[in-house]
Design an enzyme around this catalytic site. Structure first.
Site, PDB file in Angstrom:
ATOM      1  CB  SER A 123      -5.254   0.004  -2.031  1.00 20.18           C
ATOM      2  OG  SER A 123      -4.632   1.229  -2.323  1.00 20.18           O
ATOM      3  CE1 TYR A 148      -0.140  -2.946  -1.350  1.00 21.82           C
ATOM      4  CE2 TYR A 148      -0.593  -0.815  -2.367  1.00 21.82           C
ATOM      5  CZ  TYR A 148      -0.862  -1.763  -1.386  1.00 21.82           C
ATOM      6  OH  TYR A 148      -1.858  -1.528  -0.477  1.00 21.82           O
ATOM      7  CE  LYS A 152      -3.357  -4.825  -0.914  1.00 16.88           C
ATOM      8  NZ  LYS A 152      -3.902  -5.611   0.192  1.00 16.88           N
TER       9      LYS A 152
HETATM   10  P1  NAD Z   1       1.024  -3.514   7.972  1.00 18.27           P
HETATM   11  O1  NAD Z   1       2.270  -3.945   7.283  1.00 18.27           O
HETATM   12  O2  NAD Z   1       1.144  -2.686   9.204  1.00 18.27           O
HETATM   13  O3  NAD Z   1       0.142  -4.793   8.340  1.00 18.27           O
HETATM   14  C1  NAD Z   1       0.129  -5.956   7.557  1.00 18.27           C
HETATM   15  C2  NAD Z   1       0.334  -7.123   8.486  1.00 18.27           C
HETATM   16  O4  NAD Z   1       0.335  -8.324   7.711  1.00 18.27           O
HETATM   17  C3  NAD Z   1       1.667  -7.062   9.223  1.00 18.27           C
HETATM   18  O5  NAD Z   1       1.449  -7.265  10.608  1.00 18.27           O
HETATM   19  C4  NAD Z   1       2.469  -8.208   8.632  1.00 18.27           C
HETATM   20  O6  NAD Z   1       3.360  -8.782   9.572  1.00 18.27           O
HETATM   21  C5  NAD Z   1       1.366  -9.150   8.187  1.00 18.27           C
HETATM   22  N1  NAD Z   1       1.722 -10.047   7.087  1.00 18.27           N
HETATM   23  C6  NAD Z   1       2.325  -9.740   5.913  1.00 18.27           C
HETATM   24  N2  NAD Z   1       2.464 -10.827   5.163  1.00 18.27           N
HETATM   25  C7  NAD Z   1       1.918 -11.843   5.853  1.00 18.27           C
HETATM   26  C8  NAD Z   1       1.759 -13.227   5.593  1.00 18.27           C
HETATM   27  N3  NAD Z   1       2.198 -13.788   4.462  1.00 18.27           N
HETATM   28  N4  NAD Z   1       1.140 -13.995   6.524  1.00 18.27           N
HETATM   29  C9  NAD Z   1       0.697 -13.454   7.685  1.00 18.27           C
HETATM   30  N5  NAD Z   1       0.843 -12.153   7.988  1.00 18.27           N
HETATM   31  C10 NAD Z   1       1.438 -11.364   7.082  1.00 18.27           C
HETATM   32  O7  NAD Z   1       0.110  -2.787   6.885  1.00 18.27           O
HETATM   33  P2  NAD Z   1      -1.258  -2.004   7.087  1.00 18.27           P
HETATM   34  O8  NAD Z   1      -1.011  -0.578   6.803  1.00 18.27           O
HETATM   35  O9  NAD Z   1      -1.878  -2.396   8.362  1.00 18.27           O
HETATM   36  O10 NAD Z   1      -2.084  -2.581   5.860  1.00 18.27           O
HETATM   37  C11 NAD Z   1      -3.007  -3.643   6.003  1.00 18.27           C
HETATM   38  C12 NAD Z   1      -3.582  -3.981   4.661  1.00 18.27           C
HETATM   39  O11 NAD Z   1      -4.207  -2.823   4.123  1.00 18.27           O
HETATM   40  C13 NAD Z   1      -2.531  -4.420   3.641  1.00 18.27           C
HETATM   41  O12 NAD Z   1      -3.069  -5.463   2.870  1.00 18.27           O
HETATM   42  C14 NAD Z   1      -2.324  -3.180   2.799  1.00 18.27           C
HETATM   43  O13 NAD Z   1      -1.931  -3.502   1.498  1.00 18.27           O
HETATM   44  C15 NAD Z   1      -3.713  -2.562   2.814  1.00 18.27           C
HETATM   45  N6  NAD Z   1      -3.691  -1.111   2.595  1.00 18.27           N
HETATM   46  C16 NAD Z   1      -2.933  -0.308   3.416  1.00 18.27           C
HETATM   47  C17 NAD Z   1      -2.895   1.070   3.181  1.00 18.27           C
HETATM   48  C18 NAD Z   1      -2.049   1.964   4.051  1.00 18.27           C
HETATM   49  O14 NAD Z   1      -1.762   3.102   3.631  1.00 18.27           O
HETATM   50  N7  NAD Z   1      -1.628   1.562   5.248  1.00 18.27           N
HETATM   51  C19 NAD Z   1      -3.650   1.633   2.140  1.00 18.27           C
HETATM   52  C20 NAD Z   1      -4.435   0.790   1.347  1.00 18.27           C
HETATM   53  C21 NAD Z   1      -4.435  -0.588   1.593  1.00 18.27           C
END
Ligand code: NAD
Ligand code: UDP
Length: 341
Positions: A123, A148, A152
């Protein structure tokens, strides 16, 4: 076959869709703590194929060993993680356990199985409060102001050390800016399981009548209209970036950092006004104080991804908002908006 951890979630599902559309086989590992099983049906409808699915936790080493033994996994895209900033302040150990511990366990299982190609969902939050814009990959990582962001950065550092110790690894750290939008069909998008923290999902719930008003956090930033400026990127552009990054990792070892952003910054009010124009719906606003830990401005220099991956974001803010609104309308069976080309 590509393993996508967290592949039932917002970003992972769009990455799965994109990979499957270009012919890859995909296996999703997800514990569904922040997503729905029905996402798999949506991917199947859109691609004509069903991704493989294992219900389970990325911290479960025995399960990971079984997966690597049972499936011909050649690379992993690690999207599984927890992402709510406020929650991370209240429950830091859960965040470090999942986001750092989960990454360590996954890397151990991969090394054990002889799979050394890994893309990680990082991120822009790792840059902290960067003074100069745009942010390129040489900018120092800052001091993220919440667990958070720290998790990361720690996960990135874990993987950097790992790559230093073993040259067989090919690792891509993808620093996402602000992903929004949905697949243009309106059949796949972000489906928050609780009150959204991020601007767009909250705005969509206000526009569809589920919430009374959008809180605008801070109007006294040093930005043109006083509200926070971010680099919003269409989730399908982001997904295409993953495909390009994975291709690049197949030909090079080491650790590689790529910003995935558009290079354009928009303020909260610009996003709201653009949304109102696209949807024809007026969004009630309530101006509030700054949100703790927020920075004024953040946008990417996406040049490195362009020169090294041949990737750049193509979709406009209007397109992001139209696609997101179509998805929201689909979710609530409201009136759909026309496609923006
Ligand atoms: P999201 O919550 O929609 O998807 C994350 C998925 O991981 C979910 O389906 C959840 O059920 C699963 N999950 C969580 N913990 C788990 C575990 N211990 N074992 C197995 N599955 C698990 O989030 P997203 O927006 O799709 O984000 C995906 C990744 O990208 C994350 O790591 C997030 O930190 C990173 N990210 C997201 C954003 C954003 O704005 N959406 C920005 C920067 C980084
Ligand atoms: N924001 C806002 N109201 C909300 C949610 C967010 O005004 O309900 C603002 C926030 O202060 C920031 C921008 O919108 O300036 C993007 O916030 P978001 O949480 O979506 O992303 P991040 O903080 O991770 O950049």
């Amino acid at each position: 076959m590509i393993l996508i951890t967290g592949g039932a979630g917002y970003i992972g599902a769009h990455v799965a869709l994109e990979l499957m559309n270009q012919g890859d086989d995909v296996l999703i590992l997800d514990n569904l703590c922040n997503s729905y099983r029905s996402t798999l049906d949506r991917i199947a409808t859109l691609t004509g194929r069903r991704p493989g699915f294992v219900l389970g936790d990325v911290r479960n080493r025995a399960l990971l060993d079984t997966i690597f033994a049972d499936y011909p996994i050649e690379a992993v895209i690690h999207c599984a993680g927890l992402k709510a900033v406020g929650e991370s302040v209240r429950e830091p150990l859960r965040y470090y356990d999942t986001n750092v511990g989960g990454t360590v366990t996954l890397c151990q299982a991969m090394a054990h199985a002889g799979v050394f190609t890994l893309l990680f969902s990082s991120s822009a939050t790792v840059y902290g409060d960067c003074l100069t814009m745009p942010i390129d990959e040489t900018c120092a990582t800052g001091q993220p102001t919440n667990p958070y962001g720290q998790s990361k950065l720690m996960a990135e550092n874990v993987m950097k050390s790992m790559v230093c110790s073993d040259e067989r690894w090919s690792v891509g750290l993808l620093r996402y800016f602000n992903p929004i939008g949905a697949h243009r069909s309106g059949l796949l998008g972000e489906a928050p399981t609780s009150t959204p923290n991020n601007l767009l999902p909250y705005l969509l719930q206000v526009a569809s009548g589920q919430r009374a008003a959008l809180s605008v956090f801070g109007r006294d930033y040093e930005t043109p209209d006083g509200t926070g400026v971010r680099d919003y990127i269409h989730v399908m552009d982001l997904a295409e970036g993953h495909v390009k990054a994975l291709d690049a990792l197949r030909h090079q070892h080491g650790v590689h950092v790529w910003n995935l952003g558009t290079g354009m910054g928009y303020s909260v009010l610009e996003v709201v006004r653009a949304f109102e124009k696209v949807s024809g719906i007026s969004v009630p606003l309530v101006f509030e104080g700054r949100r703790a830990g927020d920075i004024a401005r953040c946008w990417a220099d996406p040049e490195k991804a362009l020169s090294e991956l041949g990737w750049s974001a193509r979709r406009s803010l209007e397109r992001m908002l139209a696609d997101a609104w179509r998805w929201e309308c689909h979710l609530h069976e409201a009136k759909a908006v026309p496609l923006v080309s």
